[in-house]
Scaffold this motif. Sequence first.
Motif: not given
Length: 289
Positions: A50-76
């Motif tokens: 039933t859920i086939n359209k998903i949007a998520v916000v990922v931004d600087a509020r994650g502070r140091e965690m955001f530095r893993d953004f590109l590696s997380s994309l590779r996993s995605l």
Amino acid sequence: MEFIIVTGMSGAGKSKAIDVLEDIGFFCVDNVPPQLLGRFADLQKLSGGTINKIAVVVDARGREMFRDFLSSLRSLNETVEGYKILFLDASDGVLLKRYKEGRRKHPLLGGDTLTLQEAIAAERELLHEARQRADYVVDTSLMAPSQLREYLIGTFLQSTHQAMLVRCMSFGFKNGLPAEADLVFDVRCLPNPFYVPELKEHTGLEAPVRDYVFQWPQSQQLAQRLCDLLDFLIPLYLKEGKSQLVVAIGCTGGRHRSVAFAERLSGHLQKKGLRVVTSHRDKDKPNQY
């Protein structure tokens, strides 16, 4: 499955963007750590499709965690095919002005970052690679909120008509006006099936009542004029950014004429490509005046 990652500068319009995406049918989650992106791919399975359209916000509020953004994309990439990244940006001067006019604290302000200008500069550096990786980069410096909405609808919806949800509801005036109605139409001017013994206990969902209601020339004319009016009004509402429209059609008891008309208008709007929900508030209430 459609999967959109919304990111960008604080103050550039991410909150507005996620509101618009939610209006057009996306399941939205704000402030997601990059490391959890892959988990959202499981939502489609957990929801039974039933859920086939998903949007998520990922931004600087994650502070140091955001530095893993590109590696997380590779996993995605291993779990979600064809995801898109939407990056919202604005000039430093505009961001500074928006923060001064608002009351929110910049997420990177504090500690060694003493000024708002420094916080904006630090965020821009943190998000540099995400901006380079983005599929869509939108500069909102000179955009009104309505223009951003129009852009997002045009980009992520095949039909702009789907940006609005129209609810056609029938009701009986004797039970009160529906408080949520945007438009109210009164069909008590038409012949009433209530006074036809063989139709009294039936509703406008049934063919005999429906045929009776629409056998009169004035009923046919009124239905056509209401359809024409909605065809005229809905594009204007869409242009102004309205995401939901409640059209209420009332008769005396809410069981016969209004039900038939609500169904007729719903069918017309569905043929136009709109998202339509039909409801009958008083259809099952006691049938007496």
